[in-house]
Design a protein around this motif. Structure first.
Motif, PDB file in Angstrom:
ATOM      1  N   VAL A   1      43.863 -65.530   3.869  1.00 42.42           N
ATOM      2  CA  VAL A   1      44.730 -66.198   4.830  1.00 42.42           C
ATOM      3  C   VAL A   1      46.164 -66.129   4.324  1.00 42.42           C
ATOM      4  N   GLN A   2      47.112 -66.156   5.232  1.00 43.57           N
ATOM      5  CA  GLN A   2      48.523 -66.136   4.848  1.00 43.57           C
ATOM      6  C   GLN A   2      48.992 -67.546   4.474  1.00 43.57           C
ATOM      7  N   THR A   3      50.060 -67.589   3.719  1.00 45.56           N
ATOM      8  CA  THR A   3      50.662 -68.876   3.361  1.00 45.56           C
ATOM      9  C   THR A   3      50.932 -69.690   4.623  1.00 45.56           C
ATOM     10  N   GLY A   4      50.533 -70.961   4.568  1.00 43.62           N
ATOM     11  CA  GLY A   4      50.701 -71.846   5.714  1.00 43.62           C
ATOM     12  C   GLY A   4      49.516 -71.871   6.656  1.00 43.62           C
ATOM     13  N   GLY A   5      48.563 -70.998   6.429  1.00 42.44           N
ATOM     14  CA  GLY A   5      47.395 -70.936   7.302  1.00 42.44           C
ATOM     15  C   GLY A   5      46.338 -71.975   6.960  1.00 42.44           C
ATOM     16  N   SER A   6      45.248 -71.929   7.706  1.00 46.10           N
ATOM     17  CA  SER A   6      44.160 -72.897   7.549  1.00 46.10           C
ATOM     18  C   SER A   6      42.822 -72.179   7.428  1.00 46.10           C
ATOM     19  N   LEU A   7      41.903 -72.836   6.745  1.00 45.09           N
ATOM     20  CA  LEU A   7      40.523 -72.387   6.663  1.00 45.09           C
ATOM     21  C   LEU A   7      39.624 -73.611   6.666  1.00 45.09           C
ATOM     22  N   ARG A   8      38.411 -73.412   7.122  1.00 41.94           N
ATOM     23  CA  ARG A   8      37.412 -74.484   7.068  1.00 41.94           C
ATOM     24  C   ARG A   8      36.188 -73.951   6.336  1.00 41.94           C
ATOM     25  N   LEU A   9      35.859 -74.596   5.244  1.00 41.71           N
ATOM     26  CA  LEU A   9      34.678 -74.237   4.471  1.00 41.71           C
ATOM     27  C   LEU A   9      33.511 -75.117   4.868  1.00 41.71           C
ATOM     28  N   THR A  10      32.324 -74.546   4.833  1.00 41.86           N
ATOM     29  CA  THR A  10      31.111 -75.286   5.133  1.00 41.86           C
ATOM     30  C   THR A  10      30.093 -75.043   4.035  1.00 41.86           C
ATOM     31  N   CYS A  11      29.351 -76.080   3.701  1.00 41.01           N
ATOM     32  CA  CYS A  11      28.274 -75.992   2.723  1.00 41.01           C
ATOM     33  C   CYS A  11      26.994 -76.478   3.391  1.00 41.01           C
ATOM     34  N   THR A  12      25.972 -75.658   3.329  1.00 38.02           N
ATOM     35  CA  THR A  12      24.669 -76.034   3.860  1.00 38.02           C
ATOM     36  C   THR A  12      23.755 -76.375   2.694  1.00 38.02           C
ATOM     37  N   ALA A  13      23.132 -77.550   2.774  1.00 40.22           N
ATOM     38  CA  ALA A  13      22.308 -78.036   1.668  1.00 40.22           C
ATOM     39  C   ALA A  13      20.837 -78.066   2.053  1.00 40.22           C
ATOM     40  N   SER A  14      20.000 -77.893   1.061  1.00 40.70           N
ATOM     41  CA  SER A  14      18.557 -78.008   1.261  1.00 40.70           C
ATOM     42  C   SER A  14      17.904 -78.372  -0.063  1.00 40.70           C
ATOM     43  N   GLY A  15      16.664 -78.811   0.020  1.00 43.62           N
ATOM     44  CA  GLY A  15      15.905 -79.072  -1.193  1.00 43.62           C
ATOM     45  C   GLY A  15      15.739 -80.527  -1.556  1.00 43.62           C
ATOM     46  N   ARG A  16      16.514 -81.413  -0.922  1.00 44.55           N
ATOM     47  CA  ARG A  16      16.312 -82.837  -1.136  1.00 44.55           C
ATOM     48  C   ARG A  16      17.010 -83.589  -0.011  1.00 44.55           C
ATOM     49  N   THR A  17      16.879 -84.910   0.005  1.00 41.97           N
ATOM     50  CA  THR A  17      17.421 -85.714   1.101  1.00 41.97           C
ATOM     51  C   THR A  17      18.936 -85.782   0.989  1.00 41.97           C
ATOM     52  N   PHE A  18      19.608 -85.007   1.812  1.00 41.51           N
ATOM     53  CA  PHE A  18      21.053 -84.826   1.740  1.00 41.51           C
ATOM     54  C   PHE A  18      21.802 -86.144   1.798  1.00 41.51           C
ATOM     55  N   ARG A  19      21.388 -87.047   2.680  1.00 40.10           N
ATOM     56  CA  ARG A  19      22.150 -88.274   2.933  1.00 40.10           C
ATOM     57  C   ARG A  19      22.125 -89.241   1.755  1.00 40.10           C
ATOM     58  N   ASP A  20      21.308 -88.999   0.760  1.00 47.46           N
ATOM     59  CA  ASP A  20      21.185 -89.930  -0.367  1.00 47.46           C
ATOM     60  C   ASP A  20      22.184 -89.678  -1.493  1.00 47.46           C
ATOM     61  N   PHE A  21      22.921 -88.569  -1.417  1.00 45.42           N
ATOM     62  CA  PHE A  21      23.702 -88.155  -2.584  1.00 45.42           C
ATOM     63  C   PHE A  21      25.152 -87.830  -2.239  1.00 45.42           C
ATOM     64  N   ALA A  22      26.011 -88.184  -3.170  1.00 46.44           N
ATOM     65  CA  ALA A  22      27.420 -87.839  -3.042  1.00 46.44           C
ATOM     66  C   ALA A  22      27.608 -86.326  -3.143  1.00 46.44           C
ATOM     67  N   MET A  23      28.686 -85.860  -2.516  1.00 43.40           N
ATOM     68  CA  MET A  23      28.996 -84.438  -2.505  1.00 43.40           C
ATOM     69  C   MET A  23      30.476 -84.235  -2.828  1.00 43.40           C
ATOM     70  N   ALA A  24      30.816 -83.021  -3.190  1.00 43.81           N
ATOM     71  CA  ALA A  24      32.211 -82.727  -3.514  1.00 43.81           C
ATOM     72  C   ALA A  24      32.504 -81.247  -3.308  1.00 43.81           C
ATOM     73  N   TRP A  25      33.774 -80.960  -3.217  1.00 47.49           N
ATOM     74  CA  TRP A  25      34.282 -79.588  -3.288  1.00 47.49           C
ATOM     75  C   TRP A  25      35.100 -79.479  -4.567  1.00 47.49           C
ATOM     76  N   LEU A  26      34.887 -78.408  -5.273  1.00 47.27           N
ATOM     77  CA  LEU A  26      35.641 -78.102  -6.471  1.00 47.27           C
ATOM     78  C   LEU A  26      36.146 -76.671  -6.361  1.00 47.27           C
ATOM     79  N   ARG A  27      37.094 -76.314  -7.196  1.00 54.38           N
ATOM     80  CA  ARG A  27      37.595 -74.950  -7.170  1.00 54.38           C
ATOM     81  C   ARG A  27      37.972 -74.485  -8.568  1.00 54.38           C
ATOM     82  N   GLN A  28      37.982 -73.178  -8.727  1.00 49.17           N
ATOM     83  CA  GLN A  28      38.427 -72.577  -9.985  1.00 49.17           C
ATOM     84  C   GLN A  28      39.280 -71.371  -9.677  1.00 49.17           C
ATOM     85  N   GLY A  29      40.562 -71.503  -9.981  1.00 51.41           N
ATOM     86  CA  GLY A  29      41.491 -70.409  -9.766  1.00 51.41           C
ATOM     87  C   GLY A  29      41.511 -69.452 -10.945  1.00 51.41           C
TER      88      GLY A  29
END
Length: 124
Positions: free
Chosen positions: A12-40
């Protein structure tokens, strides 16, 4: 087994937007905290945003406030990150991560489960 799969990254160009999505499986999703992290390139992994299990409370480090919005859908078992006004310094691999608790942590190293990551590249 917990699985987290990210999507939505890209170029994306500077000033643009993106939307990331994460799909989870393997346990009860609503019971646990979630986060986004990054590594440049050449940087340590850092927390971008976190959210409690029911989505009532969100946390953003000071440097991330204003341009990133985390949300979750406990019916669809998805986690999202809306990123606006992207800058070249936002270039990184973005990871979806989960804790074994309902409350989030402000520390990237606390997260127990990680996805494979999705690349976000912001061109100047």
């Amino acid at each position: 087994q917990v699985q987290l799969i990210e999507s939505g990254g890209g170029l994306v160009q500077t000033g643009g937007s993106l939307r990331l999505t994460c799909t989870a499986s393997g346990r009860t999703f609503r019971d646990f905290a979630m986060a986004w992290l990054r590594q440049g390139p050449g940087k340590l992994r850092e927390l971008v945003a976190a959210i409690t299990s029911v989505g009532r409370t969100k946390y953003y480090p000071e440097s991330m406030k204003g341009r990133f919005t985390i949300s979750r859908d406990n019916i669809k078992e998805t986690l999202s990150l809306q990123m606006d006004n992207l800058q070249p310094e936002d270039t990184a691999v973005y990871y979806c991560a989960s804790l074994n608790t309902a409350g989030y942590s402000e520390h990237a190293d606390a997260y127990n489960y990680w996805g494979q990551g999705t690349q976000v590249t912001v061109s100047s």
